[in-house]
Write a protein that holds these residues in place. Structure first.
Motif, mmCIF file in Angstrom:
data_model
loop_
_atom_site.group_PDB
_atom_site.id
_atom_site.type_symbol
_atom_site.label_atom_id
_atom_site.label_comp_id
_atom_site.label_asym_id
_atom_site.label_seq_id
_atom_site.Cartn_x
_atom_site.Cartn_y
_atom_site.Cartn_z
ATOM 1 N N ALA A 79 0.845 -1.205 0.000
ATOM 2 C CA ALA A 79 0.000 0.000 0.000
ATOM 3 C C ALA A 79 0.875 1.248 0.000
ATOM 4 C CB ALA A 79 -0.912 -0.007 1.217
ATOM 5 N N ASP A 80 0.649 2.146 -0.938
ATOM 6 C CA ASP A 80 1.427 3.386 -1.074
ATOM 7 C C ASP A 80 2.908 3.109 -1.269
ATOM 8 O OD1 ASP A 80 -0.885 5.019 -0.614
ATOM 9 O OD2 ASP A 80 -0.670 4.612 1.534
ATOM 10 N N ASN A 81 3.245 1.885 -1.675
ATOM 11 C CA ASN A 81 4.656 1.500 -1.756
ATOM 12 C C ASN A 81 4.877 0.486 -2.877
ATOM 13 O OD1 ASN A 81 7.296 1.615 -0.912
ATOM 14 N ND2 ASN A 81 7.066 0.026 0.636
ATOM 15 N N GLY A 82 4.139 0.657 -3.961
ATOM 16 C CA GLY A 82 4.185 -0.298 -5.051
ATOM 17 C C GLY A 82 2.773 -0.569 -5.526
ATOM 18 N N ARG A 83 2.567 -1.699 -6.148
ATOM 19 C CA ARG A 83 1.233 -2.074 -6.625
ATOM 20 C C ARG A 83 1.060 -3.582 -6.467
ATOM 21 N NH1 ARG A 83 -1.455 0.642 -11.771
ATOM 22 N NH2 ARG A 83 -1.580 2.230 -10.143
ATOM 23 N N TYR A 84 -0.113 -3.968 -5.988
ATOM 24 C CA TYR A 84 -0.413 -5.379 -5.746
ATOM 25 C C TYR A 84 -1.668 -5.770 -6.504
ATOM 26 C CZ TYR A 84 -2.310 -9.386 -3.096
ATOM 27 O OH TYR A 84 -2.870 -10.594 -2.722
ATOM 28 N N TYR A 85 -1.508 -6.685 -7.468
ATOM 29 C CA TYR A 85 -2.633 -7.256 -8.204
ATOM 30 C C TYR A 85 -2.980 -8.616 -7.610
ATOM 31 C CZ TYR A 85 -2.019 -3.909 -12.076
ATOM 32 O OH TYR A 85 -1.935 -2.779 -12.843
ATOM 33 N N ALA A 86 -4.244 -8.829 -7.313
ATOM 34 C CA ALA A 86 -4.737 -10.132 -6.875
ATOM 35 C C ALA A 86 -5.522 -10.728 -8.034
ATOM 36 C CB ALA A 86 -5.611 -9.981 -5.638
ATOM 37 N N ALA A 87 -4.915 -11.684 -8.738
ATOM 38 C CA ALA A 87 -5.534 -12.260 -9.935
ATOM 39 C C ALA A 87 -6.422 -13.422 -9.533
ATOM 40 C CB ALA A 87 -4.461 -12.705 -10.921
ATOM 41 N N HIS A 88 -7.673 -13.112 -9.251
ATOM 42 C CA HIS A 88 -8.627 -14.110 -8.760
ATOM 43 C C HIS A 88 -9.354 -14.767 -9.934
ATOM 44 C CE1 HIS A 88 -10.917 -15.993 -5.580
ATOM 45 N NE2 HIS A 88 -10.281 -15.272 -4.675
ATOM 46 N N GLY A 89 -10.293 -15.645 -9.627
ATOM 47 C CA GLY A 89 -11.039 -16.346 -10.671
ATOM 48 C C GLY A 89 -12.058 -15.452 -11.355
ATOM 49 N N SER A 90 -12.574 -15.965 -12.452
ATOM 50 C CA SER A 90 -13.543 -15.211 -13.241
ATOM 51 C C SER A 90 -14.908 -15.215 -12.562
ATOM 52 C CB SER A 90 -13.667 -15.818 -14.636
ATOM 53 O OG SER A 90 -14.772 -15.271 -15.328
ATOM 54 N N VAL A 91 -15.594 -14.086 -12.642
ATOM 55 C CA VAL A 91 -16.949 -14.006 -12.106
ATOM 56 C C VAL A 91 -17.887 -14.926 -12.873
ATOM 57 C CG1 VAL A 91 -17.691 -12.085 -13.573
ATOM 58 C CG2 VAL A 91 -18.692 -12.373 -11.294
ATOM 59 N N ASN A 92 -17.497 -15.309 -14.077
ATOM 60 C CA ASN A 92 -18.298 -16.215 -14.888
ATOM 61 C C ASN A 92 -17.676 -17.614 -14.967
ATOM 62 O OD1 ASN A 92 -20.346 -14.323 -15.667
ATOM 63 N ND2 ASN A 92 -18.816 -13.356 -16.984
ATOM 64 N N MET A 119 -5.544 -4.216 -6.310
ATOM 65 C CA MET A 119 -6.089 -4.235 -7.665
ATOM 66 C C MET A 119 -6.536 -5.665 -7.974
ATOM 67 S SD MET A 119 -5.591 -1.087 -8.732
ATOM 68 C CE MET A 119 -5.706 -1.178 -10.520
ATOM 69 N N VAL A 120 -7.837 -5.897 -8.019
ATOM 70 C CA VAL A 120 -8.350 -7.239 -8.296
ATOM 71 C C VAL A 120 -8.423 -7.425 -9.813
ATOM 72 C CG1 VAL A 120 -10.227 -8.881 -7.977
ATOM 73 C CG2 VAL A 120 -9.660 -7.264 -6.150
ATOM 74 N N SER A 121 -7.622 -8.368 -10.292
ATOM 75 C CA SER A 121 -7.628 -8.685 -11.713
ATOM 76 C C SER A 121 -8.158 -10.106 -11.887
ATOM 77 C CB SER A 121 -6.218 -8.521 -12.306
ATOM 78 O OG SER A 121 -5.294 -9.340 -11.623
ATOM 79 N N GLU A 122 -7.997 -10.678 -13.061
ATOM 80 C CA GLU A 122 -8.631 -11.964 -13.350
ATOM 81 C C GLU A 122 -7.633 -12.948 -13.934
ATOM 82 O OE1 GLU A 122 -11.891 -13.408 -16.570
ATOM 83 O OE2 GLU A 122 -12.557 -11.798 -15.236
ATOM 84 N N LEU A 123 -7.570 -14.123 -13.315
ATOM 85 C CA LEU A 123 -6.805 -15.222 -13.892
ATOM 86 C C LEU A 123 -7.777 -16.047 -14.713
ATOM 87 C CD1 LEU A 123 -4.168 -16.789 -14.146
ATOM 88 C CD2 LEU A 123 -4.810 -18.066 -12.103
ATOM 89 N N SER A 124 -7.733 -15.825 -16.012
ATOM 90 C CA SER A 124 -8.753 -16.414 -16.886
ATOM 91 C C SER A 124 -8.109 -16.913 -18.177
ATOM 92 C CB SER A 124 -9.829 -15.370 -17.204
ATOM 93 O OG SER A 124 -10.844 -15.914 -18.016
ATOM 94 N N PRO A 125 -7.350 -18.021 -18.103
ATOM 95 C CA PRO A 125 -6.720 -18.548 -19.321
ATOM 96 C C PRO A 125 -7.775 -18.821 -20.389
ATOM 97 C CG PRO A 125 -6.022 -19.766 -17.368
ATOM 98 C CD PRO A 125 -7.138 -18.886 -16.951
ATOM 99 N N PRO A 126 -7.477 -18.563 -21.644
ATOM 100 C CA PRO A 126 -6.179 -18.157 -22.191
ATOM 101 C C PRO A 126 -6.025 -16.647 -22.350
ATOM 102 C CG PRO A 126 -7.631 -18.779 -23.964
ATOM 103 C CD PRO A 126 -8.437 -18.928 -22.696
ATOM 104 N N ASN A 127 -6.793 -15.839 -21.632
ATOM 105 C CA ASN A 127 -6.677 -14.386 -21.716
ATOM 106 C C ASN A 127 -5.428 -13.927 -20.983
ATOM 107 O OD1 ASN A 127 -6.956 -11.644 -21.804
ATOM 108 N ND2 ASN A 127 -8.904 -11.557 -20.713
ATOM 109 N N ALA A 128 -4.315 -13.884 -21.678
ATOM 110 C CA ALA A 128 -3.017 -13.646 -21.046
ATOM 111 C C ALA A 128 -2.895 -12.254 -20.449
ATOM 112 C CB ALA A 128 -1.899 -13.870 -22.066
ATOM 113 N N MET A 129 -3.671 -11.309 -20.927
ATOM 114 C CA MET A 129 -3.511 -9.930 -20.460
ATOM 115 C C MET A 129 -4.317 -9.630 -19.197
ATOM 116 S SD MET A 129 -1.336 -8.785 -22.580
ATOM 117 C CE MET A 129 -0.734 -10.462 -22.719
ATOM 118 N N ALA A 130 -5.066 -10.600 -18.699
ATOM 119 C CA ALA A 130 -6.008 -10.299 -17.626
ATOM 120 C C ALA A 130 -5.364 -10.116 -16.259
ATOM 121 C CB ALA A 130 -7.064 -11.406 -17.539
ATOM 122 N N ILE A 131 -4.230 -10.778 -15.967
ATOM 123 C CA ILE A 131 -3.693 -10.730 -14.603
ATOM 124 C C ILE A 131 -3.024 -9.395 -14.290
ATOM 125 C CG2 ILE A 131 -3.440 -13.234 -14.535
ATOM 126 C CD1 ILE A 131 -0.412 -12.856 -14.746
#
Length: 266
Positions: A79-92, A119-131
């Motif tokens: 927090a305030d010291n970088g960036r943290y993405y949490a690549a969770h599962g897809s809502v679908n 930053m909540v992102s998405e781990l959704s193979p094969p969408n490589a840009m999502a995380i």
């Protein structure tokens, strides 16, 4: 000489210094549940993250954060010291994925002071840009998830996503339940105990280089030969009261801790 000094000063003012990582706040803060903190003796979060090279100012991606065990550590650190993405599962991604993601989002929403910058992102193979944006991450982390991706048949796609998200020279840190060499693919999928050679081979095939390995998460008491796999041990204890004290005495699973790098650009 004066002009050079003024230029250096202006550059220093333009780029705010990063604060040192506050491990005490991250590991001992009131935001951590007692249940999660009690598992530090098996998961060694500080030693593990320092081995992977975590430092202030990084962009960090955690794959499949589940209920947020490592989020409790990483969110306040970054927090305030970088960036943290949490690549969770897809809502679908089906009922389980929705329940897991929903619980995770509730956790974040109930403590905005701690988790507001996650930053909540998405781990959704094969969408490589999502995380995370392509080439943006300094460090990507995978904690005990290799077997899950093997079962789902998406391990190669996940590794492609990691490779795309990392900067050249970036680090991919893997912690995984470690099985005895000779385990078949089906054994690995069914028990979650994956051989170290298999993990290294799969990750190197995706373009990474093995940089280092650590025994920080090793547990020599774990025989890795249980009919119900790794879930026989704490914290799952799927056999209930059957041999409970025996499995509690063993503790959590024996784990490999591997540090890979994405080759630097030529």
């Amino acid at each position: 000489m004066l002009k050079t000094g003024l230029i250096a000063l202006s550059l220093a003012l333009a780029v705010p210094a990063q604060a040192a990582l506050d491990w005490d706040a991250a590991l001992s803060g009131e935001h951590r549940s007692e249940k999660n903190a009690a598992r530090d003796e098996y998961r060694h979060p500080r030693e593990t993250l320092e081995f992977f090279g975590l430092r202030e100012g990084m962009t960090v991606v955690e794959l499949s954060p589940g209920g947020g065990w490592y989020t409790e550590v990483l969110a306040p650190l970054m927090a305030d010291n970088g960036r943290y993405y949490a690549a969770h599962g897809s809502v679908n991604g089906g009922a389980y994925a929705r329940r897991s993601l929903g619980s995770y989002l509730v956790k974040l929403g109930e403590d905005d002071d701690t988790y507001g910058r996650v930053m909540v992102s998405e781990l959704s193979p094969p969408n490589a840009m999502a995380i995370a944006p392509e080439g943006s991450a300094d460090l990507v982390l995978a904690f005990r998830n290799i077997h899950t991706w093997m079962r789902a048949g998406v391990l190669d796609e996940v590794l492609e996503s990691v490779f795309a998200a990392l900067k050249p020279g970036g680090v991919f840190g893997v912690v995984q339940h470690r099985g005895p060499e000779g385990n078949s693919i089906d054994d690995m999928k069914n028990t979650a105990y994956v051989t170290e050679d298999y993990v290294i081979s799969a990750v190197e095939a995706a373009g990474f280089t093995l940089a280092d390995r650590s025994e920080v998460n090793a547990n020599p008491k774990d025989t890795a030969d249980y009919e119900n796999g790794v879930w026989t041990l704490p914290p799952s204890l799927t056999l209930g009261d059957e041999d409970r004290e025996r499995y509690l005495a063993i503790g959590e699973s024996d784990r490999m801790t591997l540090k890979f790098t994405k080759p630097a650009a030529e």
